[in-house]
Scaffold this motif. Structure first.
Motif, PDB file in Angstrom:
ATOM      1  N   MET A   1       0.977  -1.262  -0.097  1.00 17.71           N
ATOM      2  CA  MET A   1       0.010   0.060   0.083  1.00 17.71           C
ATOM      3  C   MET A   1       0.865   1.452   0.034  1.00 17.71           C
ATOM      4  N   LEU A   3       0.723   5.479  -1.769  1.00 15.67           N
ATOM      5  CA  LEU A   3       0.363   6.327  -2.204  1.00 15.67           C
ATOM      6  C   LEU A   3       0.840   7.086  -3.464  1.00 15.67           C
ATOM      7  N   LYS A   4       0.655   6.244  -4.789  1.00 11.81           N
ATOM      8  CA  LYS A   4       0.539   6.447  -5.364  1.00 11.81           C
ATOM      9  C   LYS A   4      -0.556   6.565  -6.597  1.00 11.81           C
ATOM     10  N   ARG A   5      -0.148   8.549  -7.263  1.00  9.29           N
ATOM     11  CA  ARG A   5      -0.683   8.651  -7.820  1.00  9.29           C
ATOM     12  C   ARG A   5       0.066   8.791  -9.187  1.00  9.29           C
ATOM     13  N   ARG A  28      -1.929  25.849   1.602  1.00 12.98           N
ATOM     14  CA  ARG A  28      -0.680  26.190   1.572  1.00 12.98           C
ATOM     15  C   ARG A  28       0.185  27.348   0.916  1.00 12.98           C
TER      16      ARG A  28
END
Lengths: 129, 139
Positions: A1, A3-5, A28
């Protein structure tokens, strides 16, 4: 698992997250601006002290203390603090996340009059009215 | 594309800093409220305008009121206000620099790079704290 975007820049720009997205991006921008400009202001104030007495410090602080720049810094500080308070409240009491959109409306209702009045006074002072 | 490891559950750096970011925000609110009350106590209602009061609440440092109608600047640079200003510098720079770190980590991955970035941010934080406290102490 992990955070692949695979989201490109154009897809990112087309994403319409509406109110919450706007507060996220402004949070931000204002946060990074504060780190940069207030960090430079501390550095410039250090350089202005007697031990260094540098004209670079005077030059940087003259830009920072200009009333036009102060409006920008006021925006960053005020927006970041009011939006940050919303984030803190919703994060520490997660049940309230249901009312996120109402919280954002409330946030603008607090921010706009306060920022508007401060900006009016800064402009009036800057123009010498 | 190297993947970021999934967050672990329990007491570790990411969780501690997540909590620190929120609690330091609340602490800075407390410091700002003390700043506003102290300024009003010292006569800010008649001697300064709203932007000056907000500037003082954000950072209680005596040069921030030098352009107002405050006559006795000495009351604004007592040890109490210096400690308050020092606390603001330490908390705000830790909060802000960790924010920069978390923005960077949204776009950069790689375990080694993250370690280097954390070390770099720690060094910058210590430098900013030293510079800020020096500026507050020496006026």
């Amino acid at each position: 698992m992990g955070l692949k975007r695979n989201v490109g820049l154009l897809d990112g720009l087309r994403y319409q997250g509406k109110g919450p997205m706007l507060t996220f991006i402004l949070h931000r921008i204002s946060g990074l601006s504060m780190v940069l400009f207030i960090g430079l202001h501390i550095l410039a104030s250090l350089l202005m002290k007697q031990a260094f007495s540098s004209s670079a410090g005077i030059f940087m602080n003259r830009i920072y203390e200009n009333w036009i720049f102060q409006i920008f810094i006021f925006f960053c500080v005020l927006f970041h603090s009011i939006n940050g308070l919303r984030i803190v409240i919703l994060d520490l009491w997660p049940k309230l996340i249901e009312y996120q959109r109402e919280a954002i409306w409330l946030e603008w209702c607090i921010f706009l009059p306060l920022f508007g009045f401060a900006t009016y006074l800064l402009v009036a002072g800057g123009l010498g009215v | 594309m190297s993947m970021r490891p999934a967050p672990k559950i329990g007491l570790h750096f990411d969780y501690v800093m997540w909590l620190f970011t929120r609690l330091s925000a609340l602490a800075m609110y407390a410091l700002a409220i003390i700043g506003v009350i102290g300024a009003l106590w010292m006569g800010a209602r008649t001697s300064m305008k709203l932007p000056d009061l907000m500037r003082w609440a954000f950072m209680p440092e005596a040069t921030h009121v030098s352009t107002t109608n405050v006559t006795n600047l000495l009351a604004w640079k007592t040890l109490f206000w210096q400690v308050m200003g020092g606390l603001v510098v330490i908390l705000a720079s830790a909060h802000g620099l960790h924010g920069v770190l978390s923005v960077l980590e949204d776009y950069l991955s790689g375990a080694r790079l993250r370690q280097v970035l954390r070390l770099l941010v720690l060094v910058i934080w210590l430098a900013i704290c030293a510079a800020g406290i020096y500026v507050i102490r020496i006026f």
